[in-house]
Design an enzyme around this catalytic site. Structure first.
Site, PDB file in Angstrom:
ATOM      1  N   ASP A  56       1.846 -10.082  -3.022  1.00  0.00           N
ATOM      2  CA  ASP A  56       2.931 -10.039  -3.992  1.00  0.00           C
ATOM      3  C   ASP A  56       2.374 -10.526  -5.324  1.00  0.00           C
ATOM      4  O   ASP A  56       1.655 -11.532  -5.373  1.00  0.00           O
ATOM      5  CB  ASP A  56       4.089 -10.934  -3.544  1.00  0.00           C
ATOM      6  N   ASP A  99       6.503  -4.831  -6.739  1.00  0.00           N
ATOM      7  CA  ASP A  99       5.173  -5.390  -6.982  1.00  0.00           C
ATOM      8  C   ASP A  99       4.556  -5.948  -5.698  1.00  0.00           C
ATOM      9  O   ASP A  99       3.801  -6.906  -5.725  1.00  0.00           O
ATOM     10  CB  ASP A  99       5.234  -6.457  -8.075  1.00  0.00           C
TER      11      ASP A  99
END
Length: 192
Positions: A56, A99
């Protein structure tokens, strides 16, 4: 004529199936490809180790808000290229959405090999990006699950790597390995 039409239809079907597996922004595999591909890898490797790295991006939202979505999209493409450059020939790199990415390392030599890959991911993703006139610095949090130690199914590996990711995110950088059956955690932060 019928043979040619059938062949064209089969070719077209294969192209559409492949396109359905690809993230259009980054060109990486998408989450729909993950379950089937990881299942094949785990089945093909037997008791040999694989590592699932759930990644992440830290500070991505701030960069996206500050510089705008076109720059954010370019940043995601550059992250995808950097992750792809780290992957071995049989490894998978997947954009899960937003993301979040996954790198499936199919041939880590050991737990240490998986940790070394996590450190390379962290350093590579955290290096500055140049997009237009902007230099952008983000970071990465990484959760690692190892098969067969932390599970042999896609669901178990993703669940364990995701839980480790959340521990790593608490520190905003570095990586964490899935908790051991006895509850011991192995966490690493980036070097200061």
């Amino acid at each position: 004529m019928s043979y040619r039409n059938t062949l064209n239809q089969m070719t077209l079907k294969q192209k559409f199936e492949q396109l359905a597996r690809i993230d259009p922004m980054t060109g990486l595999l998408n989450r729909s490809a993950l379950a089937a591909d990881v299942t094949k890898i785990v089945a093909g490797r037997g008791d040999a180790m694989i590592a699932v790295h759930t990644i992440d991006l830290d500070h991505f939202k701030a960069a996206n808000d500050r510089f705008g979505h076109p720059v954010g999209d370019a940043l995601l493409r550059q992250v995808a290229a950097r992750l792809s450059s780290l992957a071995g020939r049989s490894d998978l790199v997947v954009r899960m959405g937003g993301d979040e990415f996954i790198l499936v390392q199919t041939v880590p030599s050991s737990r240490g090999g998986a940790e070394a890959m996590a450190q390379r991911i962290f350093e590579t993703v955290s290096a500055p990006y140049r997009i237009g006139d902007h230099e952008i610095v983000i970071g990465a949090s990484i959760g690692i699950a190892l098969s067969p130690e932390h599970g042999k199914t896609v669901e178990a590996l993703l669940s364990r790597s995701d839980a480790a990711l959340y521990r790593a995110k608490e520190r905003r950088g570095g990586y964490a390995i899935a908790a051991e059956p006895a509850g011991l955690d192995h966490d690493r932060q980036r070097a200061a």
